[in-house]
Design a protein around this motif. Structure first.
Motif, PDB file in Angstrom:
ATOM      1  N   ARG A 196      -2.647  13.779 -15.980  1.00  0.00           N
ATOM      2  CA  ARG A 196      -2.112  14.552 -15.144  1.00  0.00           C
ATOM      3  C   ARG A 196      -2.611  16.014 -14.964  1.00  0.00           C
ATOM      4  O   ARG A 196      -2.494  16.667 -15.841  1.00  0.00           O
ATOM      5  N   GLY A 197      -3.313  16.372 -13.937  1.00  0.00           N
ATOM      6  CA  GLY A 197      -3.615  17.903 -13.924  1.00  0.00           C
ATOM      7  C   GLY A 197      -5.038  18.030 -14.176  1.00  0.00           C
ATOM      8  O   GLY A 197      -5.554  19.059 -14.352  1.00  0.00           O
ATOM      9  N   SER A 198      -5.562  16.848 -14.639  1.00  0.00           N
ATOM     10  CA  SER A 198      -7.213  16.990 -15.136  1.00  0.00           C
ATOM     11  C   SER A 198      -8.030  16.714 -14.129  1.00  0.00           C
ATOM     12  O   SER A 198      -7.634  16.031 -13.046  1.00  0.00           O
ATOM     13  N   LEU A 199      -9.165  17.205 -14.207  1.00  0.00           N
ATOM     14  CA  LEU A 199     -10.333  17.054 -13.253  1.00  0.00           C
ATOM     15  C   LEU A 199     -11.256  15.711 -13.833  1.00  0.00           C
ATOM     16  O   LEU A 199     -11.734  15.976 -14.847  1.00  0.00           O
ATOM     17  N   GLN A 200     -11.262  14.674 -12.992  1.00  0.00           N
ATOM     18  CA  GLN A 200     -12.174  13.490 -13.523  1.00  0.00           C
ATOM     19  C   GLN A 200     -13.379  13.337 -12.425  1.00  0.00           C
ATOM     20  O   GLN A 200     -12.832  13.555 -11.170  1.00  0.00           O
ATOM     21  N   ILE A 201     -14.659  12.971 -12.849  1.00  0.00           N
ATOM     22  CA  ILE A 201     -15.632  12.463 -11.938  1.00  0.00           C
ATOM     23  C   ILE A 201     -15.340  11.003 -11.516  1.00  0.00           C
ATOM     24  O   ILE A 201     -15.185  10.138 -12.568  1.00  0.00           O
ATOM     25  N   ILE A 202     -15.044  10.720 -10.302  1.00  0.00           N
ATOM     26  CA  ILE A 202     -14.765   9.316  -9.684  1.00  0.00           C
ATOM     27  C   ILE A 202     -16.168   8.960  -8.917  1.00  0.00           C
ATOM     28  O   ILE A 202     -16.392   9.686  -7.963  1.00  0.00           O
ATOM     29  N   GLU A 203     -16.352   7.790  -8.880  1.00  0.00           N
ATOM     30  CA  GLU A 203     -17.531   7.225  -8.042  1.00  0.00           C
ATOM     31  C   GLU A 203     -16.546   6.585  -6.915  1.00  0.00           C
ATOM     32  O   GLU A 203     -15.771   5.533  -7.397  1.00  0.00           O
ATOM     33  N   LEU A 204     -16.629   6.934  -5.946  1.00  0.00           N
ATOM     34  CA  LEU A 204     -15.951   6.499  -4.524  1.00  0.00           C
ATOM     35  C   LEU A 204     -16.650   5.215  -4.123  1.00  0.00           C
ATOM     36  O   LEU A 204     -17.743   5.217  -3.595  1.00  0.00           O
ATOM     37  N   LYS A 205     -15.795   3.952  -4.052  1.00  0.00           N
ATOM     38  CA  LYS A 205     -16.319   2.631  -3.688  1.00  0.00           C
ATOM     39  C   LYS A 205     -16.054   2.075  -2.483  1.00  0.00           C
ATOM     40  O   LYS A 205     -16.857   1.384  -2.020  1.00  0.00           O
ATOM     41  N   THR A 206     -14.549   2.206  -1.907  1.00  0.00           N
ATOM     42  CA  THR A 206     -14.179   1.725  -0.805  1.00  0.00           C
ATOM     43  C   THR A 206     -13.296   2.523  -0.308  1.00  0.00           C
ATOM     44  O   THR A 206     -12.583   3.376  -0.857  1.00  0.00           O
ATOM     45  N   VAL A 207     -12.976   2.212   1.187  1.00  0.00           N
ATOM     46  CA  VAL A 207     -12.195   3.242   2.130  1.00  0.00           C
ATOM     47  C   VAL A 207     -10.987   2.399   2.496  1.00  0.00           C
ATOM     48  O   VAL A 207     -11.453   1.319   3.057  1.00  0.00           O
ATOM     49  N   ARG A 208      -9.948   2.867   2.186  1.00  0.00           N
ATOM     50  CA  ARG A 208      -8.661   1.935   2.629  1.00  0.00           C
ATOM     51  C   ARG A 208      -8.596   2.287   4.123  1.00  0.00           C
ATOM     52  O   ARG A 208      -9.022   3.218   4.772  1.00  0.00           O
ATOM     53  N   GLU A 209      -7.669   1.432   4.646  1.00  0.00           N
ATOM     54  CA  GLU A 209      -7.263   1.531   6.028  1.00  0.00           C
ATOM     55  C   GLU A 209      -6.807   2.674   6.456  1.00  0.00           C
ATOM     56  O   GLU A 209      -7.074   3.189   7.734  1.00  0.00           O
ATOM     57  N   ASP A 210      -5.989   3.433   5.723  1.00  0.00           N
ATOM     58  CA  ASP A 210      -5.286   4.701   5.965  1.00  0.00           C
ATOM     59  C   ASP A 210      -6.388   5.811   5.881  1.00  0.00           C
ATOM     60  O   ASP A 210      -5.968   7.088   6.029  1.00  0.00           O
ATOM     61  N   GLY A 211      -7.489   5.614   5.501  1.00  0.00           N
ATOM     62  CA  GLY A 211      -8.577   6.648   5.223  1.00  0.00           C
ATOM     63  C   GLY A 211      -8.783   7.094   3.575  1.00  0.00           C
ATOM     64  O   GLY A 211      -9.718   7.776   3.308  1.00  0.00           O
ATOM     65  N   SER A 212      -7.711   6.592   2.826  1.00  0.00           N
ATOM     66  CA  SER A 212      -7.955   6.940   1.757  1.00  0.00           C
ATOM     67  C   SER A 212      -8.767   6.132   1.055  1.00  0.00           C
ATOM     68  O   SER A 212      -9.280   5.285   1.709  1.00  0.00           O
ATOM     69  N   LEU A 213      -9.429   6.702  -0.387  1.00  0.00           N
ATOM     70  CA  LEU A 213     -10.416   5.738  -0.975  1.00  0.00           C
ATOM     71  C   LEU A 213      -9.990   5.239  -2.188  1.00  0.00           C
ATOM     72  O   LEU A 213      -8.691   5.754  -2.936  1.00  0.00           O
ATOM     73  N   GLU A 214     -10.969   4.212  -2.612  1.00  0.00           N
ATOM     74  CA  GLU A 214     -10.573   3.788  -4.217  1.00  0.00           C
ATOM     75  C   GLU A 214     -12.121   4.000  -4.741  1.00  0.00           C
ATOM     76  O   GLU A 214     -13.182   3.930  -4.132  1.00  0.00           O
ATOM     77  N   GLY A 215     -11.849   4.608  -6.099  1.00  0.00           N
ATOM     78  CA  GLY A 215     -12.852   4.734  -6.808  1.00  0.00           C
ATOM     79  C   GLY A 215     -12.635   4.399  -8.209  1.00  0.00           C
ATOM     80  O   GLY A 215     -11.637   3.928  -8.739  1.00  0.00           O
ATOM     81  N   VAL A 216     -13.622   4.378  -9.215  1.00  0.00           N
ATOM     82  CA  VAL A 216     -13.790   4.321 -10.623  1.00  0.00           C
ATOM     83  C   VAL A 216     -14.105   5.579 -11.352  1.00  0.00           C
ATOM     84  O   VAL A 216     -14.894   6.195 -10.898  1.00  0.00           O
ATOM     85  N   LEU A 217     -13.472   5.732 -12.468  1.00  0.00           N
ATOM     86  CA  LEU A 217     -13.628   6.654 -13.596  1.00  0.00           C
ATOM     87  C   LEU A 217     -15.293   6.503 -13.693  1.00  0.00           C
ATOM     88  O   LEU A 217     -15.935   5.521 -14.461  1.00  0.00           O
ATOM     89  N   SER A 218     -16.023   7.528 -13.497  1.00  0.00           N
ATOM     90  CA  SER A 218     -17.465   7.716 -13.886  1.00  0.00           C
ATOM     91  C   SER A 218     -17.525   8.339 -15.229  1.00  0.00           C
ATOM     92  O   SER A 218     -18.394   7.963 -15.891  1.00  0.00           O
ATOM     93  N   VAL A 219     -16.743   9.530 -15.455  1.00  0.00           N
ATOM     94  CA  VAL A 219     -16.788  10.046 -16.662  1.00  0.00           C
ATOM     95  C   VAL A 219     -15.279  10.326 -17.265  1.00  0.00           C
ATOM     96  O   VAL A 219     -14.668  10.714 -16.496  1.00  0.00           O
ATOM     97  N   LEU A 220     -15.093  10.132 -18.321  1.00  0.00           N
ATOM     98  CA  LEU A 220     -13.635  10.161 -19.042  1.00  0.00           C
ATOM     99  C   LEU A 220     -13.730  10.995 -20.265  1.00  0.00           C
ATOM    100  O   LEU A 220     -14.449  10.476 -21.095  1.00  0.00           O
TER     101      LEU A 220
END
Length: 439
Positions: free
Chosen positions: A415-439
């Protein structure tokens, strides 16, 4: 001996949210323990809103809910509804302390006074006579991902539909050195993103003869700050200095610019200080400077005298500019404002229909904007857990859901950290799903 408890409920804007955090800090400094509003508490603080009739009604409902939850509790009502309609608040059974939108640094002392005397305290002052920004330390819970700094209060515009100048008084700005000091403290506490807010943020400094753009540049260059987010700015208030500041790498490229209507006739009736072309020009300018930036806006539908042709101009403008999203509200007549007595009031059914039409446009705009970033890697500020996901926002305020394994799901250091996320899909409401690229 157990600590006294306090619970908060906040209605309305992000400024109210930040003020509630500050009030919580005042109670914490006096050894009060903050609990959920759904729990039994010794003190309940309801920070109210009065932008619409619905806001007033919701404020009254929460006051009564607090009183029912613990009839022995001290119930404090503060904020805009308390400022504008103190007599209404005073008449609600169970209200013990009424404070408006100033002098709230005294809130804990007033609670302690009430405990001794047991008589209702009315501490609402004439907000029109207030000339100085009320400073009380911002308190940001480290469990939250970002921290807000309120730098301005009040409004001098008196748009014909708006009750806020009567609730918040004249423009008052926080001295720049105080803002910088607060920002440094919050950075030291570990916040990676700061948000500057105000009731009429673009008017910052007009009473002190200082410049918002200059302040933004100074904040952007503070060591340790990764993101600076700017609250809502009126179209006519993007000065050359502020526009120059928007290119700072620390600035979050998401700008909320209220439109309210795409019709010049309605804008004039609203008392707005810009026209349709002014809005188009500033959006076009910002989009040319920051092609991936997001611009969102506010729309009021059903303003008195709004014809179907006027409304169609608003629809067309939202689509043409390819905004990233729209917040839409039906016109709500507020007692004491000019527009409440205007002829040509629009019936509720037509207003609801127009709200739905703008909401549909907004869904389409949000989805289309999010699609632009599919396949990209974006830095996301992780904020909270939802089901089996961490959620957060990119700098341009795309909401991202990140599915993670059991180990990472329970890793509260995220919580409060900045993470690099690869954006994979768009949800119906315009939000996105992604996967951790670097952790």
């Amino acid at each position: 001996m157990r600590s006294s408890t306090v619970a908060f409920y906040t209605l309305g804007c992000k400024v109210n949210q930040g003020e509630t955090d500050a009030l919580a800090g005042l109670f914490k400094a006096r050894q009060y323990q903050t609990v959920s509003f759904e729990e039994r508490s010794d003190v309940y603080v309801i920070n109210t809103c009065t932008v619409t009739q619905l806001s007033d009604r919701k404020s009254r409902q929460m006051i009564r809910r607090a009183q029912r939850r613990n009839p022995e509790a001290v119930v404090v009502v503060t904020g805009c509804y308390a400022q504008v309609s103190p007599e209404e608040v005073q008449a609600i059974e169970g209200v013990d302390i009424i404070i408006g939108t100033d002098q709230r640094q005294k809130i804990v002392e007033l609670v302690e006074d009430y405990k001794k005397v047991g008589e209702q305290i009315h501490a609402v002052e004439d907000i029109r006579s207030v000339t100085l920004f009320e400073e009380f330390p911002a308190h940001a819970d480290i469990s939250k991902a970002r921290a807000s700094i309120k730098i301005q209060d009040g409004c001098n515009l008196f748009c014909t539909y708006c009750i806020i100048p009567y609730a918040r008084g004249p423009v008052r700005s926080r001295p720049p050195e105080s803002v910088i000091k607060e920002a440094k403290r919050l950075i030291q506490e570990g916040f990676r993103e700061l948000v500057i807010t105000g009731i009429h943020l673009g008017a910052y400094g007009t009473d002190l003869n200082v410049d918002l753009g200059d302040l933004v540049k100074k904040l952007c260059r503070l060591e340790g700050l990764h993101r600076l987010r700017i609250g809502s700015i009126e179209p006519q208030e993007f000065t050359p200095s502020l526009l120059e500041a928007l290119t700072e790498p620390t600035i979050c490229p998401h700008f909320h610019i209220p439109l309210q209507s795409g019709s010049d006739k309605i804008l004039k009736s609203m008392g707005r200080r810009y026209n349709r072309q002014d809005f188009i020009d500033i959006c076009t300018k910002i989009m040319s400077m920051l092609p991936d930036g997001a611009i969102t806006t506010d729309i009021i539908v059903g303003f008195p005298g709004e014809s179907e042709a006027d409304f169609l101009q608003t629809e067309e403008l939202c689509r043409t500019l390819q905004l990233a999203g729209v917040h839409v509200f039906p016109f709500s007549p507020r007692r004491g404002t000019k527009a409440a007595t205007f002829p040509g009031q629009i019936d509720r059914k037509k207003k609801e229909e127009r709200v739905q039409r703008i909401q549909e446009i907004s869904r389409h705009l949000s989805y289309r904007y999010s699609q632009k970033f599919l396949g990209q890697r974006k830095e996301v500020l992780l904020e909270e857990k939802v089901d089996r996901h961490w959620t957060g926002h990119t700098d341009n305020y795309l909401k991202v859901f990140v599915p993670v394994g059991e180990d990472f799901l329970e890793d509260h250091t995220l919580r409060g950290s900045l993470q690099i996320i690869e954006l994979k899909t768009v949800r119906e409401d315009g939000s996105l799903e992604g996967v951790l690229s670097v952790l």
